[in-house]
Design a protein around this motif. Structure first.
Motif, PDB file in Angstrom:
ATOM      1  N   LEU A 304      -1.559  -2.098 -10.415  1.00  0.00           N
ATOM      2  CA  LEU A 304      -0.431  -2.761  -9.766  1.00  0.00           C
ATOM      3  C   LEU A 304       0.883  -2.389 -10.446  1.00  0.00           C
ATOM      4  O   LEU A 304       1.891  -2.120  -9.778  1.00  0.00           O
ATOM      5  N   VAL A 305       0.864  -2.369 -11.775  1.00  0.00           N
ATOM      6  CA  VAL A 305       2.066  -2.006 -12.523  1.00  0.00           C
ATOM      7  C   VAL A 305       2.463  -0.569 -12.230  1.00  0.00           C
ATOM      8  O   VAL A 305       3.656  -0.244 -12.113  1.00  0.00           O
ATOM      9  N   MET A 306       1.484   0.324 -12.085  1.00  0.00           N
ATOM     10  CA  MET A 306       1.794   1.712 -11.744  1.00  0.00           C
ATOM     11  C   MET A 306       2.501   1.796 -10.391  1.00  0.00           C
ATOM     12  O   MET A 306       3.510   2.499 -10.240  1.00  0.00           O
ATOM     13  N   ALA A 307       1.987   1.069  -9.385  1.00  0.00           N
ATOM     14  CA  ALA A 307       2.610   1.087  -8.058  1.00  0.00           C
ATOM     15  C   ALA A 307       4.007   0.467  -8.101  1.00  0.00           C
ATOM     16  O   ALA A 307       4.954   1.000  -7.512  1.00  0.00           O
ATOM     17  N   MET A 308       4.148  -0.652  -8.824  1.00  0.00           N
ATOM     18  CA  MET A 308       5.453  -1.307  -8.934  1.00  0.00           C
ATOM     19  C   MET A 308       6.460  -0.397  -9.620  1.00  0.00           C
ATOM     20  O   MET A 308       7.615  -0.283  -9.192  1.00  0.00           O
ATOM     21  N   SER A 309       6.034   0.265 -10.695  1.00  0.00           N
ATOM     22  CA  SER A 309       6.944   1.136 -11.431  1.00  0.00           C
ATOM     23  C   SER A 309       7.329   2.350 -10.612  1.00  0.00           C
ATOM     24  O   SER A 309       8.487   2.789 -10.633  1.00  0.00           O
ATOM     25  N   GLY A 310       6.361   2.911  -9.866  1.00  0.00           N
ATOM     26  CA  GLY A 310       6.673   4.061  -9.027  1.00  0.00           C
ATOM     27  C   GLY A 310       7.736   3.737  -8.004  1.00  0.00           C
ATOM     28  O   GLY A 310       8.648   4.543  -7.755  1.00  0.00           O
ATOM     29  N   ALA A 311       7.665   2.534  -7.414  1.00  0.00           N
ATOM     30  CA  ALA A 311       8.671   2.122  -6.431  1.00  0.00           C
ATOM     31  C   ALA A 311       9.982   1.731  -7.115  1.00  0.00           C
ATOM     32  O   ALA A 311      11.069   2.115  -6.658  1.00  0.00           O
ATOM     33  N   GLY A 312       9.898   0.982  -8.215  1.00  0.00           N
ATOM     34  CA  GLY A 312      11.108   0.478  -8.871  1.00  0.00           C
ATOM     35  C   GLY A 312      11.948   1.569  -9.506  1.00  0.00           C
ATOM     36  O   GLY A 312      13.172   1.617  -9.317  1.00  0.00           O
ATOM     37  N   PHE A 313      11.315   2.484 -10.266  1.00  0.00           N
ATOM     38  CA  PHE A 313      12.061   3.590 -10.877  1.00  0.00           C
ATOM     39  C   PHE A 313      12.762   4.412  -9.805  1.00  0.00           C
ATOM     40  O   PHE A 313      13.908   4.837  -9.969  1.00  0.00           O
ATOM     41  N   SER A 314      12.037   4.637  -8.702  1.00  0.00           N
ATOM     42  CA  SER A 314      12.592   5.472  -7.640  1.00  0.00           C
ATOM     43  C   SER A 314      13.771   4.799  -6.952  1.00  0.00           C
ATOM     44  O   SER A 314      14.712   5.469  -6.522  1.00  0.00           O
ATOM     45  N   MET A 315      13.723   3.467  -6.828  1.00  0.00           N
ATOM     46  CA  MET A 315      14.817   2.764  -6.173  1.00  0.00           C
ATOM     47  C   MET A 315      16.133   2.994  -6.901  1.00  0.00           C
ATOM     48  O   MET A 315      17.146   3.330  -6.282  1.00  0.00           O
ATOM     49  N   TRP A 316      16.138   2.849  -8.229  1.00  0.00           N
ATOM     50  CA  TRP A 316      17.370   3.050  -8.996  1.00  0.00           C
ATOM     51  C   TRP A 316      17.859   4.488  -8.836  1.00  0.00           C
ATOM     52  O   TRP A 316      19.054   4.741  -8.674  1.00  0.00           O
ATOM     53  N   PHE A 317      16.917   5.429  -8.897  1.00  0.00           N
ATOM     54  CA  PHE A 317      17.275   6.849  -8.796  1.00  0.00           C
ATOM     55  C   PHE A 317      17.868   7.182  -7.423  1.00  0.00           C
ATOM     56  O   PHE A 317      18.935   7.795  -7.322  1.00  0.00           O
ATOM     57  N   LEU A 318      17.189   6.768  -6.362  1.00  0.00           N
ATOM     58  CA  LEU A 318      17.628   7.105  -5.015  1.00  0.00           C
ATOM     59  C   LEU A 318      18.950   6.426  -4.661  1.00  0.00           C
ATOM     60  O   LEU A 318      19.837   7.040  -4.052  1.00  0.00           O
ATOM     61  N   LEU A 319      19.093   5.165  -5.052  1.00  0.00           N
ATOM     62  CA  LEU A 319      20.344   4.472  -4.750  1.00  0.00           C
ATOM     63  C   LEU A 319      21.513   5.058  -5.541  1.00  0.00           C
ATOM     64  O   LEU A 319      22.638   5.127  -5.040  1.00  0.00           O
ATOM     65  N   SER A 320      21.253   5.500  -6.773  1.00  0.00           N
ATOM     66  CA  SER A 320      22.315   6.134  -7.556  1.00  0.00           C
ATOM     67  C   SER A 320      22.819   7.390  -6.854  1.00  0.00           C
ATOM     68  O   SER A 320      24.034   7.620  -6.754  1.00  0.00           O
ATOM     69  N   LEU A 321      21.897   8.199  -6.336  1.00  0.00           N
ATOM     70  CA  LEU A 321      22.300   9.397  -5.622  1.00  0.00           C
ATOM     71  C   LEU A 321      23.031   9.059  -4.321  1.00  0.00           C
ATOM     72  O   LEU A 321      24.037   9.685  -3.978  1.00  0.00           O
ATOM     73  N   HIS A 322      22.541   8.069  -3.603  1.00  0.00           N
ATOM     74  CA  HIS A 322      23.179   7.689  -2.336  1.00  0.00           C
ATOM     75  C   HIS A 322      24.602   7.195  -2.573  1.00  0.00           C
ATOM     76  O   HIS A 322      25.539   7.580  -1.847  1.00  0.00           O
ATOM     77  N   LEU A 323      24.785   6.359  -3.588  1.00  0.00           N
ATOM     78  CA  LEU A 323      26.113   5.808  -3.858  1.00  0.00           C
ATOM     79  C   LEU A 323      27.099   6.901  -4.255  1.00  0.00           C
ATOM     80  O   LEU A 323      28.272   6.870  -3.844  1.00  0.00           O
ATOM     81  N   GLN A 324      26.646   7.887  -5.028  1.00  0.00           N
ATOM     82  CA  GLN A 324      27.569   8.906  -5.523  1.00  0.00           C
ATOM     83  C   GLN A 324      27.734  10.073  -4.547  1.00  0.00           C
ATOM     84  O   GLN A 324      28.849  10.558  -4.343  1.00  0.00           O
ATOM     85  N   GLN A 325      26.651  10.506  -3.925  1.00  0.00           N
ATOM     86  CA  GLN A 325      26.726  11.677  -3.056  1.00  0.00           C
ATOM     87  C   GLN A 325      27.206  11.337  -1.646  1.00  0.00           C
ATOM     88  O   GLN A 325      27.984  12.083  -1.058  1.00  0.00           O
ATOM     89  N   ASN A 326      26.756  10.212  -1.119  1.00  0.00           N
ATOM     90  CA  ASN A 326      27.085   9.877   0.266  1.00  0.00           C
ATOM     91  C   ASN A 326      28.266   8.924   0.394  1.00  0.00           C
ATOM     92  O   ASN A 326      29.065   9.046   1.316  1.00  0.00           O
ATOM     93  N   LEU A 327      28.364   7.951  -0.530  1.00  0.00           N
ATOM     94  CA  LEU A 327      29.458   6.988  -0.447  1.00  0.00           C
ATOM     95  C   LEU A 327      30.633   7.374  -1.332  1.00  0.00           C
ATOM     96  O   LEU A 327      31.670   6.719  -1.297  1.00  0.00           O
ATOM     97  N   GLY A 328      30.478   8.412  -2.150  1.00  0.00           N
ATOM     98  CA  GLY A 328      31.592   8.931  -2.943  1.00  0.00           C
ATOM     99  C   GLY A 328      31.983   8.090  -4.130  1.00  0.00           C
ATOM    100  O   GLY A 328      33.108   8.187  -4.625  1.00  0.00           O
ATOM    101  N   PHE A 329      31.074   7.263  -4.661  1.00  0.00           N
ATOM    102  CA  PHE A 329      31.403   6.410  -5.801  1.00  0.00           C
ATOM    103  C   PHE A 329      31.404   7.236  -7.094  1.00  0.00           C
ATOM    104  O   PHE A 329      30.649   8.199  -7.233  1.00  0.00           O
TER     105      PHE A 329
END
Length: 506
Positions: A304-329
């Motif tokens: 369960l921790v492996m699945a949670m970590s796989g989703a959680g780590f990716s969320m921070w990574f993907l949102l960071s890219l979206h905010l900077q690359q697409n929204l220009g932050f």
């Protein structure tokens, strides 16, 4: 006839190698267990050390462009600044956890802090890519010994179920929030002080932790039998296998899954881990006694921790890219956008801390991962022309609340019923699941995002932002599948009545 005095310790065989350790712990309990007034200091110390370890997973990310420019790195060199830390950390976590049991929490803690602090200083002074990558690898090794020691220290200090739940709640908040804070701190330090300070900042923190550990961490309280019982064949196969597996997973970010750069190290890692299981079933004093995996909570909670970590780590990574690359932050503004998520994690962990003693871990994990699944589905609807307030903030907070609600109960489920003498091992297995799950999950979701983006660009080559957003959205929807599986898997955990009691030891 002389009557037995129940206050005297039982006789011990002086030839028993464990006799010295056990006698010391029994006849000098003040050396093996902290006094009540020091428990708060130990909680602060353990959380601060864990925060420093987790912070360095993300604090360097926003400084990478500055590092690359000053040190004249190519793309591969820049990637290895991050990957060297991940490899050292994930590859040695099992060994680090067992070391805490064998030589004692204090020695493992001091060794980990010392290595981490000196490596941070060396990295900040590095004049080229090679020395910086080497310093980051040593940082990861230090973290691999430090992280299990912090959790094992809490497990041995807080034996009452209610106080342990509160302590692990604080630890889980620090663990989950460290990544978000790292993005903010890294952006501020890079912009106003220079990239070297994302490494130098660990030096005064490490010095303070060393001083506090010498004052408050008990000198005794390790494992049974000392370092001579370390299972070297098991340590070598586990470390090499985990390192190869993580290396292959990391390589998938720049090579296809069918590339030899991926399947050769990943296959070697799988074979080495299979050899590790064989070794552990045959040696007298295994690094990981296979019997510990029969503990139902540990066996179920770690996937369960492996699945949670796989989703959680990716969320921070993907949102960071979206905010900077697409929204220009900017990097700093993007980091600040993660603060609501950190607050959501803190709120969820606070609720879990109050309820876990009454409900047990299972319902909280199910509820938390259900919220996380709903949040990821909502997040997957982001668009290139959207806004942070309109499309990101709400589902981001909902998802973070779910992770905060589930993380600490998952740790309680994994470690609550294990033998106190194997606290470091249990925490090492748990941390290994987190790191390997995070690396695997990020590799899978990054591949989903890149393939979706490439397919969209092949259809409409002039719509880069729309293609990137489509890739991030598909990856976030895949993350929802991870959390949904975690919610369903949590149903296999023992209920409150079936839960193994927390062992009290004196």
């Amino acid at each position: 006839m002389r009557t037995a005095d129940s206050s005297q310790p039982p006789a011990r065989n002086p030839q028993d190698p464990a006799a010295t350790v056990e006698t010391t712990a029994d006849t000098h309990p003040e050396r093996s267990r902290p006094r009540p007034r020091s428990t708060t200091a130990i909680l602060v110390l353990a959380c601060a050390a864990q925060f420093m370890v987790i912070l360095d997973v993300t604090i360097v990310n926003v400084a990478l462009p500055a590092m690359r420019a000053e040190l004249h790195l190519d793309a591969a060199g820049q990637q290895w600044i991050v990957n060297a830390y991940t490899l050292g950390f994930a590859g040695l976590l099992l060994l680090g956890g067992r070391t805490a049991d064998l030589v004692g929490n204090r020695r493992a803690f001091l060794a980990g802090v010392t290595a981490f602090t000196l490596a941070s200083l060396a990295g900040g002074l590095a004049d080229g890519g090679g020395p910086l990558v080497a310093a980051r690898a040593v940082q990861g090794v230090g973290g691999a010994f430090l992280a299990p020691a912090t959790l094992a220290l809490l497990m041995r200090t807080f034996t009452d179920p209610a106080s342990r739940a509160r302590a692990m709640g604080a630890w889980s908040v620090v663990t989950a929030a460290g990544g978000a804070v790292g993005a903010v701190v890294g952006g501020v330090l890079t912009e106003y002080a220079g990239w070297r300070w994302v490494l130098f900042v660990n030096v005064p923190i490490g010095a303070a932790l060393l001083t506090a550990a010498l004052l408050y961490v008990p000198a005794a309280g390790g494992g049974r039998g000392g370092a001579r019982r370390l299972d070297l064949p098991g340590a070598l196969t586990a470390t090499a296998g985990l390192t190869a597996l993580v290396h292959g997973t990391i390589a998938s970010e720049t090579h296809g899954w069918d590339s030899p750069h991926v399947w050769v190290p990943a296959g070697a890692g799988a074979l080495l881990l299979a050899a590790f299981v064989v070794v552990e079933s045959r040696v007298a004093h295994p690094l990981v006694p296979l019997a510990i995996l029969r503990h139902r909570g540990l066996a179920v909670a770690n996937p369960l921790v492996m699945a949670m970590s796989g989703a959680g780590f990716s969320m921070w990574f993907l949102l960071s890219l979206h905010l900077q690359q697409n929204l220009g932050f900017s990097a700093v503004r993007a980091g600040l956008c993660f603060v609501p998520g950190s607050l959501g994690i803190i709120a969820g962990a606070g609720i879990a801390t109050r309820l876990v003693a009454r409900t047990g871990p299972r319902p909280l994990i199910v509820a938390g991962m259900t919220l996380g699944t709903a949040g990821f589905v909502w997040l997957s609807r982001i668009s290139a022309g959207g806004s942070y307030a309109g499309e990101v903030a709400g589902p981001f907070v909902l998802t973070s609340l779910g992770f905060g609600l589930a993380l600490m109960p998952a740790m309680v489920a994994a470690t609550g019923g294990t033998d106190p003498a194997e606290a470091g091992l249990a925490s090492g297995i748990l941390n290994t699941s987190r790191q390997v799950g995070g690396a695997l999950g990020l590799a899978v979701l990054a591949t989903v995002a890149s393939h979706t983006t490439a397919a969209r660009l092949a259809w409409r080559p002039h719509e880069l932002q729309r293609a990137l957003t489509a890739g991030y959205g598909r990856a976030l929807l895949t993350a929802a599948a991870f959390t949904a599986c975690a919610a369903l898997g949590a149903l296999a955990l023992p209920g409150r009545r079936g839960k193994a009691p927390l062992r009290h030891h004196s």
